[in-house]
Design a protein around this motif. Structure first.
Motif, PDB file in Angstrom:
ATOM      1  N   VAL A 179       0.805  -1.218   0.000  1.00 45.42           N
ATOM      2  CA  VAL A 179       0.000   0.000   0.000  1.00 45.42           C
ATOM      3  C   VAL A 179       0.843   1.276   0.000  1.00 45.42           C
ATOM      4  O   VAL A 179       0.455   2.273  -0.597  1.00 45.42           O
ATOM      5  N   ALA A 180       2.009   1.241   0.659  1.00 44.02           N
ATOM      6  CA  ALA A 180       2.754   2.492   0.846  1.00 44.02           C
ATOM      7  C   ALA A 180       3.548   2.856  -0.401  1.00 44.02           C
ATOM      8  O   ALA A 180       4.035   1.982  -1.120  1.00 44.02           O
ATOM      9  N   LYS A 181       3.673   4.158  -0.626  1.00 45.50           N
ATOM     10  CA  LYS A 181       4.571   4.621  -1.670  1.00 45.50           C
ATOM     11  C   LYS A 181       5.992   4.681  -1.093  1.00 45.50           C
ATOM     12  O   LYS A 181       6.901   4.073  -1.622  1.00 45.50           O
ATOM     13  N   ASP A 182       6.114   5.407   0.022  1.00 41.18           N
ATOM     14  CA  ASP A 182       7.433   5.555   0.644  1.00 41.18           C
ATOM     15  C   ASP A 182       7.475   4.867   1.993  1.00 41.18           C
ATOM     16  O   ASP A 182       6.446   4.686   2.640  1.00 41.18           O
ATOM     17  N   ILE A 183       8.676   4.562   2.410  1.00 38.66           N
ATOM     18  CA  ILE A 183       8.879   4.051   3.753  1.00 38.66           C
ATOM     19  C   ILE A 183      10.015   4.838   4.394  1.00 38.66           C
ATOM     20  O   ILE A 183      10.954   5.260   3.717  1.00 38.66           O
ATOM     21  N   LEU A 184       9.861   5.080   5.699  1.00 37.68           N
ATOM     22  CA  LEU A 184      10.907   5.766   6.458  1.00 37.68           C
ATOM     23  C   LEU A 184      11.338   4.828   7.569  1.00 37.68           C
ATOM     24  O   LEU A 184      10.500   4.368   8.346  1.00 37.68           O
ATOM     25  N   PHE A 185      12.627   4.535   7.621  1.00 35.29           N
ATOM     26  CA  PHE A 185      13.145   3.725   8.721  1.00 35.29           C
ATOM     27  C   PHE A 185      13.798   4.646   9.732  1.00 35.29           C
ATOM     28  O   PHE A 185      14.722   5.403   9.400  1.00 35.29           O
ATOM     29  N   GLU A 244      16.831   5.898   6.785  1.00 37.46           N
ATOM     30  CA  GLU A 244      16.664   5.602   5.365  1.00 37.46           C
ATOM     31  C   GLU A 244      15.235   5.899   4.952  1.00 37.46           C
ATOM     32  O   GLU A 244      14.289   5.601   5.675  1.00 37.46           O
ATOM     33  N   ARG A 245      15.093   6.490   3.793  1.00 39.87           N
ATOM     34  CA  ARG A 245      13.773   6.858   3.307  1.00 39.87           C
ATOM     35  C   ARG A 245      13.746   6.620   1.810  1.00 39.87           C
ATOM     36  O   ARG A 245      14.697   6.956   1.110  1.00 39.87           O
ATOM     37  N   GLY A 246      12.698   6.015   1.319  1.00 38.45           N
ATOM     38  CA  GLY A 246      12.627   5.795  -0.117  1.00 38.45           C
ATOM     39  C   GLY A 246      11.424   4.968  -0.504  1.00 38.45           C
ATOM     40  O   GLY A 246      10.539   4.717   0.320  1.00 38.45           O
ATOM     41  N   ASP A 247      11.411   4.567  -1.758  1.00 37.89           N
ATOM     42  CA  ASP A 247      10.329   3.748  -2.296  1.00 37.89           C
ATOM     43  C   ASP A 247      10.144   2.497  -1.436  1.00 37.89           C
ATOM     44  O   ASP A 247      11.114   1.780  -1.152  1.00 37.89           O
ATOM     45  N   ASN A 266      15.588  -4.153  -0.751  1.00 35.26           N
ATOM     46  CA  ASN A 266      17.010  -3.912  -0.929  1.00 35.26           C
ATOM     47  C   ASN A 266      17.457  -2.687  -0.147  1.00 35.26           C
ATOM     48  O   ASN A 266      17.807  -1.658  -0.731  1.00 35.26           O
ATOM     49  N   PRO A 267      17.455  -2.788   1.198  1.00 29.82           N
ATOM     50  CA  PRO A 267      17.813  -1.608   2.005  1.00 29.82           C
ATOM     51  C   PRO A 267      19.259  -1.182   1.777  1.00 29.82           C
ATOM     52  O   PRO A 267      20.145  -2.030   1.641  1.00 29.82           O
ATOM     53  N   ALA A 268      19.446   0.140   1.715  1.00 30.22           N
ATOM     54  CA  ALA A 268      20.792   0.652   1.448  1.00 30.22           C
ATOM     55  C   ALA A 268      21.627   0.693   2.722  1.00 30.22           C
ATOM     56  O   ALA A 268      22.844   0.535   2.683  1.00 30.22           O
ATOM     57  N   GLU A 269      20.964   0.922   3.868  1.00 35.87           N
ATOM     58  CA  GLU A 269      21.701   1.123   5.116  1.00 35.87           C
ATOM     59  C   GLU A 269      21.775  -0.178   5.919  1.00 35.87           C
ATOM     60  O   GLU A 269      20.760  -0.866   6.080  1.00 35.87           O
ATOM     61  N   PRO A 270      22.940  -0.465   6.469  1.00 39.18           N
ATOM     62  CA  PRO A 270      23.086  -1.677   7.277  1.00 39.18           C
ATOM     63  C   PRO A 270      22.090  -1.757   8.431  1.00 39.18           C
ATOM     64  O   PRO A 270      21.556  -2.821   8.724  1.00 39.18           O
ATOM     65  N   ARG A 271      21.809  -0.598   9.074  1.00 37.17           N
ATOM     66  CA  ARG A 271      20.878  -0.606  10.210  1.00 37.17           C
ATOM     67  C   ARG A 271      19.473  -1.001   9.763  1.00 37.17           C
ATOM     68  O   ARG A 271      18.744  -1.669  10.490  1.00 37.17           O
ATOM     69  N   THR A 272      19.069  -0.540   8.577  1.00 35.27           N
ATOM     70  CA  THR A 272      17.760  -0.915   8.050  1.00 35.27           C
ATOM     71  C   THR A 272      17.728  -2.411   7.791  1.00 35.27           C
ATOM     72  O   THR A 272      16.756  -3.103   8.123  1.00 35.27           O
ATOM     73  N   ARG A 273      18.799  -2.900   7.192  1.00 35.76           N
ATOM     74  CA  ARG A 273      18.870  -4.323   6.845  1.00 35.76           C
ATOM     75  C   ARG A 273      18.759  -5.185   8.103  1.00 35.76           C
ATOM     76  O   ARG A 273      17.974  -6.127   8.152  1.00 35.76           O
ATOM     77  N   GLU A 274      19.513  -4.799   9.130  1.00 36.36           N
ATOM     78  CA  GLU A 274      19.465  -5.548  10.403  1.00 36.36           C
ATOM     79  C   GLU A 274      18.052  -5.584  10.970  1.00 36.36           C
ATOM     80  O   GLU A 274      17.571  -6.625  11.407  1.00 36.36           O
ATOM     81  N   PHE A 275      17.404  -4.411  10.954  1.00 38.22           N
ATOM     82  CA  PHE A 275      16.044  -4.335  11.502  1.00 38.22           C
ATOM     83  C   PHE A 275      15.108  -5.233  10.708  1.00 38.22           C
ATOM     84  O   PHE A 275      14.328  -6.006  11.274  1.00 38.22           O
ATOM     85  N   LEU A 276      15.189  -5.160   9.392  1.00 36.74           N
ATOM     86  CA  LEU A 276      14.278  -5.937   8.553  1.00 36.74           C
ATOM     87  C   LEU A 276      14.519  -7.434   8.725  1.00 36.74           C
ATOM     88  O   LEU A 276      13.576  -8.226   8.730  1.00 36.74           O
ATOM     89  N   GLU A 277      15.775  -7.805   8.906  1.00 38.70           N
ATOM     90  CA  GLU A 277      16.060  -9.226   9.112  1.00 38.70           C
ATOM     91  C   GLU A 277      15.412  -9.723  10.398  1.00 38.70           C
ATOM     92  O   GLU A 277      14.986 -10.866  10.490  1.00 38.70           O
ATOM     93  N   ARG A 278      15.324  -8.834  11.383  1.00 38.99           N
ATOM     94  CA  ARG A 278      14.720  -9.232  12.658  1.00 38.99           C
ATOM     95  C   ARG A 278      13.196  -9.345  12.557  1.00 38.99           C
ATOM     96  O   ARG A 278      12.604 -10.204  13.180  1.00 38.99           O
TER      97      ARG A 278
END
Ligand code: ADP
Ligand code: MG
Length: 255
Positions: A217-223, A231-234, A241-253
């Motif tokens: 549903v969302a256009k953008d997401i803000l982590f 990180e903010r983007g589509d 495909n998160p660009a930032e390591p911190r985003t990636r870690e969070f999403l993996e959890r």
């Protein structure tokens, strides 16, 4: 062009005492857009929503909602806050839905939905009652107007809360973890109502852990993490495909 339904934050800062809870947050939500905010507990997500809804004042930076300043800094130590009257008016244009529903427990579903229009907008009771019936039907609760919150499931209560917010005819809807307090089998019915709202072109800013909802549903997401917009983007791009390591870690959890 009308700025109705828009949110703009630039270098928005908010502290509680010495604790910097929001650090130079930038955020733009265009009219009719859906943005999701994700991030660990304590990262400042609720505080950001509360600033946008005028429940908290900002310390520094710019916050413009529906094209109106909620506060900005012209130069060092010259913070200009909006007047309380302006803020009260602005707040009627912003609907907010909380994790814990926050319905008035001693009022029926119908009375909950009527309360804003009758008390704040001085709408006649008959008209407000008709509108409440329409809104309750729209969230799938036709015929439930006479029930008290305690007689409704969590999912039903949250749908009443959405109807109550919509009764004020907002240009923006803010959702703070609207499905986090629900039994898993009740989550879908609330997300479905939110999807319908999105389809109708409502501007929505949604703090959520429902990554499926965010993706679809969302256009953008803000982590957010520790008060920072990391990180903010589509939405699909960031989730896949998160660009930032911190985003990636969070999403993996959480995924
Ligand atoms: P989130 O919604 O991401 O879990 P919050 O915005 O609720 O985060 O909180 C961010 C930080 O701000 C937390 O450390 C919290 O304890 C603190 N905080 C939130 N509201 C207040 C307040 N009214 N007074 C003091 N500290 C607060
Ligand atoms: Mg929160």
């Amino acid at each position: 062009m009308s700025a109705d339904g828009t949110i703009v934050a630039r270098k928005l800062c908010k502290s509680f005492g010495h604790h910097r809870v929001l650090k130079d947050i930038d955020l733009t939500v265009a009219a009719g857009e859906i943005s999701c905010i994700i991030g660990p507990s304590g990262s400042g997500k609720s505080t950001l929503l509360r600033c946008i809804n005028g429940l908290e004042t900002i310390d520094r930076g710019v916050l413009r909602v529906n094209g109106e300043d909620f506060g900005h800094v012209e130069h060092e130590n010259a913070y200009h806050a909006v007047t309380p009257q302006r803020l009260a008016h602005q707040r009627t244009r912003i609907g907010m839905v909380f994790q814990q529903f926050n319905l008035f427990p001693n009022m029926t579903a119908e009375a909950n939905v009527m309360s804003g229009p009758v008390l704040v907008k001085k709408v006649a009771r008959k008209a407000a009652r008709e509108q409440a019936a329409e809104l309750l039907a729209r969230v799938g609760l036709a015929g439930c107007g006479h029930k008290f919150p305690a007689q409704l499931s969590g999912g039903q209560q949250q749908r009443v809360a959405i109807a109550r917010a919509l009764a004020m005819d907002p240009s923006i809807m803010l959702f703070d973890e609207p499905t986090s307090a629900l039994d898993p089998e009740r989550v879908g019915e609330v997300l479905a109502v939110m999807r319908d709202l999105a389809d109708l072109g409502m501007t929505m800013l949604v703090v959520t852990h429902e990554m499926g909802f965010a993706r679809e549903v969302a256009k953008d997401i803000l982590f957010m993490d520790d008060g920072v917009a990391v990180e903010r983007g589509d939405a699909r791009e960031v989730l896949a495909n998160p660009a930032e390591p911190r985003t990636r870690e969070f999403l993996e959890r959480v995924l």
